[in-house]
Design a protein around this motif. Structure first.
Motif, mmCIF file in Angstrom:
data_model
loop_
_atom_site.group_PDB
_atom_site.id
_atom_site.type_symbol
_atom_site.label_atom_id
_atom_site.label_comp_id
_atom_site.label_asym_id
_atom_site.label_seq_id
_atom_site.Cartn_x
_atom_site.Cartn_y
_atom_site.Cartn_z
ATOM 1 N N ASP A 139 -109.239 98.894 16.404
ATOM 2 C CA ASP A 139 -110.617 99.080 15.946
ATOM 3 C C ASP A 139 -110.833 100.395 15.203
ATOM 4 O O ASP A 139 -111.962 100.735 14.840
ATOM 5 C CB ASP A 139 -111.598 98.963 17.120
ATOM 6 N N GLY A 140 -109.745 101.163 14.974
ATOM 7 C CA GLY A 140 -109.836 102.396 14.199
ATOM 8 C C GLY A 140 -110.220 103.630 14.982
ATOM 9 O O GLY A 140 -110.432 104.692 14.396
ATOM 10 N N THR A 141 -110.301 103.508 16.307
ATOM 11 C CA THR A 141 -110.561 104.679 17.150
ATOM 12 C C THR A 141 -109.253 105.295 17.612
ATOM 13 O O THR A 141 -108.211 104.634 17.644
ATOM 14 C CB THR A 141 -111.420 104.308 18.372
ATOM 15 N N VAL A 142 -109.317 106.581 17.981
ATOM 16 C CA VAL A 142 -108.128 107.318 18.415
ATOM 17 C C VAL A 142 -108.323 107.761 19.860
ATOM 18 O O VAL A 142 -109.391 108.251 20.241
ATOM 19 C CB VAL A 142 -107.874 108.541 17.510
ATOM 20 N N TRP A 143 -107.268 107.614 20.643
ATOM 21 C CA TRP A 143 -107.284 107.944 22.059
ATOM 22 C C TRP A 143 -106.150 108.911 22.366
ATOM 23 O O TRP A 143 -105.049 108.796 21.802
ATOM 24 C CB TRP A 143 -107.176 106.665 22.887
ATOM 25 N N THR A 144 -106.408 109.879 23.231
ATOM 26 C CA THR A 144 -105.437 110.946 23.509
ATOM 27 C C THR A 144 -105.381 111.245 25.003
ATOM 28 O O THR A 144 -106.311 110.949 25.750
ATOM 29 C CB THR A 144 -105.840 112.228 22.759
ATOM 30 N N TRP A 145 -104.273 111.881 25.409
ATOM 31 C CA TRP A 145 -104.131 112.281 26.808
ATOM 32 C C TRP A 145 -103.035 113.349 26.919
ATOM 33 O O TRP A 145 -102.204 113.505 26.033
ATOM 34 C CB TRP A 145 -103.842 111.084 27.705
ATOM 35 N N GLY A 146 -103.093 114.125 28.020
ATOM 36 C CA GLY A 146 -102.109 115.175 28.260
ATOM 37 C C GLY A 146 -102.701 116.570 28.155
ATOM 38 O O GLY A 146 -103.864 116.807 28.516
ATOM 39 N N TYR A 147 -101.903 117.490 27.642
ATOM 40 C CA TYR A 147 -102.255 118.912 27.563
ATOM 41 C C TYR A 147 -103.404 119.137 26.586
ATOM 42 O O TYR A 147 -103.387 118.615 25.471
ATOM 43 C CB TYR A 147 -101.022 119.681 27.114
ATOM 44 N N ASN A 148 -104.381 119.970 27.006
ATOM 45 C CA ASN A 148 -105.587 120.107 26.200
ATOM 46 C C ASN A 148 -106.137 121.538 26.170
ATOM 47 O O ASN A 148 -107.305 121.741 25.838
ATOM 48 C CB ASN A 148 -106.671 119.151 26.734
ATOM 49 N N LEU A 149 -105.300 122.528 26.477
ATOM 50 C CA LEU A 149 -105.780 123.900 26.527
ATOM 51 C C LEU A 149 -106.384 124.341 25.206
ATOM 52 O O LEU A 149 -107.326 125.131 25.162
ATOM 53 C CB LEU A 149 -104.646 124.850 26.923
ATOM 54 N N TYR A 150 -105.858 123.821 24.099
ATOM 55 C CA TYR A 150 -106.339 124.201 22.773
ATOM 56 C C TYR A 150 -107.154 123.081 22.117
ATOM 57 O O TYR A 150 -107.296 123.046 20.900
ATOM 58 C CB TYR A 150 -105.168 124.600 21.892
ATOM 59 N N SER A 151 -107.670 122.169 22.949
ATOM 60 C CA SER A 151 -108.536 121.070 22.486
ATOM 61 C C SER A 151 -107.802 120.073 21.607
ATOM 62 O O SER A 151 -108.430 119.350 20.821
ATOM 63 C CB SER A 151 -109.759 121.616 21.745
ATOM 64 N N GLN A 152 -106.493 119.987 21.752
ATOM 65 C CA GLN A 152 -105.730 119.066 20.921
ATOM 66 C C GLN A 152 -106.007 117.596 21.232
ATOM 67 O O GLN A 152 -105.589 116.716 20.480
ATOM 68 C CB GLN A 152 -104.230 119.359 21.000
ATOM 69 N N LEU A 153 -106.757 117.330 22.302
ATOM 70 C CA LEU A 153 -107.138 115.944 22.599
ATOM 71 C C LEU A 153 -108.396 115.528 21.847
ATOM 72 O O LEU A 153 -108.689 114.334 21.739
ATOM 73 C CB LEU A 153 -107.335 115.744 24.100
ATOM 74 N N GLY A 154 -109.160 116.499 21.361
ATOM 75 C CA GLY A 154 -110.292 116.181 20.497
ATOM 76 C C GLY A 154 -111.483 115.550 21.181
ATOM 77 O O GLY A 154 -112.312 114.901 20.524
#
Length: 217
Positions: A139-154
């Protein structure tokens, strides 16, 4: 053994990976390598301290071994010390280092054989970052998980995530890529969006300010 030629000797010119044929896709981790065969099996070799080869052991391998219990795979990706596979049914399977939740099974337990990423279906593409993981849905959405200290998960936070979260305000995406501490998305309209660590300008927004949600390049 990440060159897969049966030795631990560095090579300054190409050598063929031993006993591997019928390959349709390849991916690299930090010190390990991944190959997808034409019939949907996955093969790995190299460093395996955290189980990133997925053969049920933590033994380094100098030639390819088959990832345990994994078939019907259509795409592969490598993270720093973890590995990812996308199945034809749209589910994502991961294994290896999991201290920050990058395996996505709701735990921080390292996995030496594949586990399914929790609650994630309808996926069309995957990508691995340093210690985070990314998935693009149909559907064109992005999903993330894991390390996020620098907001790389968005997701607008700096909280590590052990299961997938949706990247905030991002739709119409058709390709993704994971960097060291940042992430990238390509939209159908040809624009590029980035988020995460920006100390060297890697987000391309004209600043060196880290971003917790996507900004256009």
């Amino acid at each position: 053994g990440q060159l897969g030629d049966g030795t631990s000797a560095n090579r300054s010119s190409p050598v063929q990976v031993t006993g591997l044929s019928g390959v349709t896709a390849i991916a690299g981790g930090d010190f390990h390598s991944i190959a997808l065969k034409i019939y949907g099996t996955v093969w790995t070799w190299g460093y395996n301290y955290y189980g990133q080869l997925g053969d049920g052991t933590t033994t380094n391998r100098y030639t390819p071994v088959q990832v345990t219990g994994l078939s019907g795979v259509s795409a592969i990706a490598g993270g720093f010390y973890h590995s990812m596979a996308l199945k034809l049914d749209g589910t994502v399977w991961t294994w290896g280092y999991n201290y920050y939740g990058q395996v996505g099974d709701g735990t921080t337990t390292n996995r030496s054989s594949p586990v399914q990423v929790t609650g994630l279906t309808g996926v069309s593409a995957i990508s691995g970052g340093f210690d985070h993981s990314m998935a693009l849905k149909l559907d064109g959405t992005v999903w993330t998980w894991g390390y996020n200290l620098y907001s790389q998960l968005g997701d607008g936070t700096t909280t590590n995530r052990y299961t997938p979260v949706q990247v905030t305000g991002l739709t119409g995406v058709n390709a993704i890529a994971g960097g060291d501490l940042h992430s990238i998305a390509l939209k159908l309209d040809g624009t590029v969006w980035t988020w995460g660590f920006n100390g060297s300008g890697q987000l391309g927004d004209g600043t060196s300010t880290s971003r917790s949600t996507p900004v256009p390049v």
